[in-house]
Design an enzyme around this catalytic site. Structure first.
Site, PDB file in Angstrom:
ATOM      1  N   GLY A   1       8.249   5.865  -2.478  1.00 18.22           N
ATOM      2  CA  GLY A   1       8.521   4.662  -3.250  1.00 18.22           C
ATOM      3  C   GLY A   1       9.989   4.384  -3.483  1.00 18.22           C
ATOM      4  O   GLY A   1      10.335   3.462  -4.226  1.00 18.22           O
TER       5      GLY A   1
ATOM      6  N   ASP B   1       3.561  -8.730   8.183  1.00 17.68           N
ATOM      7  CA  ASP B   1       3.797  -8.531   6.756  1.00 17.68           C
ATOM      8  C   ASP B   1       5.270  -8.721   6.402  1.00 17.68           C
ATOM      9  O   ASP B   1       5.629  -8.680   5.217  1.00 17.68           O
ATOM     10  CB  ASP B   1       3.324  -7.141   6.319  1.00 17.68           C
ATOM     11  CG  ASP B   1       4.032  -6.018   7.061  1.00 17.68           C
ATOM     12  OD1 ASP B   1       3.862  -5.933   8.282  1.00 17.68           O
ATOM     13  OD2 ASP B   1       4.758  -5.225   6.420  1.00 17.68           O
TER      14      ASP B   1
ATOM     15  N   LYS C   1      13.389  -3.446  -5.427  1.00 16.48           N
ATOM     16  CA  LYS C   1      13.091  -2.582  -4.279  1.00 16.48           C
ATOM     17  C   LYS C   1      13.601  -1.175  -4.550  1.00 16.48           C
ATOM     18  O   LYS C   1      14.732  -0.986  -4.983  1.00 16.48           O
ATOM     19  CB  LYS C   1      13.752  -3.135  -3.016  1.00 16.48           C
ATOM     20  CG  LYS C   1      13.187  -4.455  -2.540  1.00 16.48           C
ATOM     21  CD  LYS C   1      13.659  -4.800  -1.144  1.00 16.48           C
ATOM     22  CE  LYS C   1      13.107  -3.844  -0.116  1.00 16.48           C
ATOM     23  NZ  LYS C   1      13.477  -4.249   1.270  1.00 16.48           N
TER      24      LYS C   1
ATOM     25  N   GLY D   1       1.102  -3.024   1.464  1.00 18.00           N
ATOM     26  CA  GLY D   1       1.331  -3.567   0.132  1.00 18.00           C
ATOM     27  C   GLY D   1       2.707  -3.141  -0.324  1.00 18.00           C
ATOM     28  O   GLY D   1       3.440  -2.455   0.404  1.00 18.00           O
TER      29      GLY D   1
ATOM     30  N   ARG E   1      15.990  -8.032  -5.240  1.00 19.99           N
ATOM     31  CA  ARG E   1      15.927  -9.097  -4.231  1.00 19.99           C
ATOM     32  C   ARG E   1      15.266 -10.315  -4.861  1.00 19.99           C
ATOM     33  O   ARG E   1      14.262 -10.188  -5.564  1.00 19.99           O
ATOM     34  CB  ARG E   1      15.099  -8.611  -3.038  1.00 19.99           C
ATOM     35  CG  ARG E   1      14.896  -9.653  -1.955  1.00 19.99           C
ATOM     36  CD  ARG E   1      14.103  -9.089  -0.799  1.00 19.99           C
ATOM     37  NE  ARG E   1      12.733  -8.743  -1.180  1.00 19.99           N
ATOM     38  CZ  ARG E   1      11.903  -8.077  -0.380  1.00 19.99           C
ATOM     39  NH1 ARG E   1      12.303  -7.651   0.805  1.00 19.99           N
ATOM     40  NH2 ARG E   1      10.669  -7.809  -0.779  1.00 19.99           N
TER      41      ARG E   1
END
Length: 484
Positions: free
Chosen positions: A123, A251, A110, A87, A173
């Site tokens: 993260g 993914d 991001k 995810g 992005r």
């Protein structure tokens, strides 16, 4: 800043709530704007006299009115193994906007901090990988290859632990869609048929609206055929420009056929058909010459996920489009690179002979095809001088000239067409590394200069010849990791 030239939507949030989690960005300290993509911003309907106005958005310290950040949930196959725990582990979908030309844009931050899908990660994104994504996504766009884009990036003072201590950065992005093959795998294996159908219907409505006019019983098949075809066409474009993605996990496969998630990528230097650009890919699963096969395998993963709601014969029929599309597009692109306008039955043999030549001689991919483009005006030297053994070059050039004798275009017409098909400037890894080193010292001007060169990859740019030169020995086949 002004947002009155675009419309704000949150269509992704219309999906069942298990497809996302609402998360607020974790603020960064001491953020500064590094690059702001003015041309792209204009296309998106963004007007800003001062790019620094957007720094706080990139730093996660401020949200514009209407932003409702969420982390997307998806799964996928990583190096051939299904992973249910994937995810958006460090990115957030901020909102969707509709520009003046009615194009839809997802805004994805991001490096925004931890989410429920971060697993053991922090993260964050580091400056090094953020620069690499910004550079390559814009380089690919200029080459005419479908890709996500970079709207802007900021750097910060926060330390981030990777193999050593690095500094944090974020990238906004943008893409028409951030939905991946892995979204459908998640829906199939962890949701119900209603959730899977909701995701398919959402994707078709927003990104394949021409299919809404088709009979319902044909719509899913036609959609899957188009997804498979776009994927095959994209990978044919990668192969034709010598691009290695490095991490073709399912993914990382875009449902609309964009190049997605730039990690340990490379544009080929000395040609090696089995080049592996990701040093963690020890088995060579994602080597350059395996990319077409892996593209098909990923389409099979997608098709398997769609089995609960699609007829098996329709799925098989759709998958056949991969080979048909790739076998159409790859020779077509290579004929353009070789300047062959009049298709001949034995052109495939010449194409294969060309790749064998490049592999045997370990010849620079980009310089070979660019030198070939100017054969009539600059002679054979730009090609022959790439070879240690000139006899290899001479034998192939004789075969090539025999084939050119069957063409009807003038030399001038052919040269112009070939120069438009064979870039002079690509994002070599050593160029990116030089820019990163300067940026880590606080100097972003080299990055800006390189971006300007990459905007015009097919032009001669005599003032920028150094960017088109053979890489130094230290700059060839650099090992790039997934660590970002």
């Amino acid at each position: 800043m002004s947002t009155d030239r675009f419309r704000i939507e949150h269509r992704y949030l219309e999906l069942p709530s298990n497809f996302y989690s609402r998360v607020q960005p974790t603020p960064l300290k001491g953020a500064r704007m590094v690059c702001f993509n003015h041309d792209l911003a204009k296309d998106m309907g963004i007007h800003s006299d001062n790019p620094d106005d957007w720094t706080a958005i990139g730093a996660g310290t401020e949200l514009l009115e209407g932003m409702d950040p969420v982390a997307m949930k998806y799964t996928g196959h990583q190096f051939g193994m299904y992973n249910p725990d994937l995810g958006d582990g460090r990115g957030l979908l901020l909102w969707e906007t509709i520009g003046p030309d009615q194009r839809r844009w997802d805004w994805h931050l991001k490096g925004a901090g931890m989410t429920p899908y971060s697993r053991f990660g922090d993260g964050r994104a580091v400056l090094r990988s953020t620069i690499r994504e910004y550079l390559c996504s814009e380089a690919m766009a200029a080459l005419g290859i479908p890709t996500t884009r970079a709207l802007f990036m900021v750097s910060a003072k926060d330390p981030v632990q990777r193999e050593g201590v690095e500094t944090a950065a974020t990238l906004v992005r943008v893409a028409q869609s951030h939905i991946r093959f892995g979204h459908f795998e998640y829906a199939a294996y962890h949701d119900d048929e209603a959730g899977l159908k909701a995701l398919i219907d959402h994707t078709i409505e927003l990104h394949f609206p021409e299919l809404l006019a088709q009979p319902e019983q044909d719509r899913y098949r036609l959609w899957l055929e188009e997804v498979v075809s776009r994927t095959a066409r994209l990978i044919a474009q990668w192969q034709a420009v010598g691009f290695c993605h490095g991490v073709m996990n399912s993914d990382n496969m875009s449902i609309i056929g964009d190049t997605f998630d730039y990690g340990p990528y490379a544009f080929l230097d000395d040609f090696d058909a089995g080049h592996i650009c990701n040093h963690t890919d020890q088995g060579g699963r994602y080597a350059y010459n395996r990319q077409p096969q892996i593209g098909f395998i990923n389409c099979q993963y997608l098709a398997r996920a769609l089995a609960p709601v699609m007829n098996e014969d329709d799925v098989r029929r759709a998958l056949r489009q991969y080979e048909l599309t790739y076998n159409d597009w790859f020779p077509r692109l290579l004929r353009a690179k070789l300047g062959l306008a009049n298709e001949q039955h034995d052109d495939v043999e010449l194409i294969m002979a060309t790749f064998n030549l490049l592999h045997e001689g370990k010849i620079d991919f980009t310089l070979f095809f660019r030198g070939l483009s100017t054969l009539s005006s600059h002679g054979e030297a730009p090609v022959r001088d790439l070879f240690v053994d000139r006899r290899l070059a001479d034998a192939w050039l004789a075969q090539y000239r025999t084939r050119l004798a069957k063409e009807t275009r003038s030399d001038e017409e052919r040269e112009a067409a070939m120069c438009a098909a064979n870039p002079k400037y690509v994002l070599r890894n050593y160029l990116a590394q030089q820019v990163i080193q300067e940026a880590q010292n606080g100097d972003y001007e080299p990055m800006h200069r390189l971006l300007e060169v990459l905007k015009r990859p097919f032009e001669e740019q005599p003032e920028n010849e150094a960017y088109a030169a053979l890489p130094p020995d230290w700059g060839k086949h650099l090992n790039i990791s997934c660590s970002s």
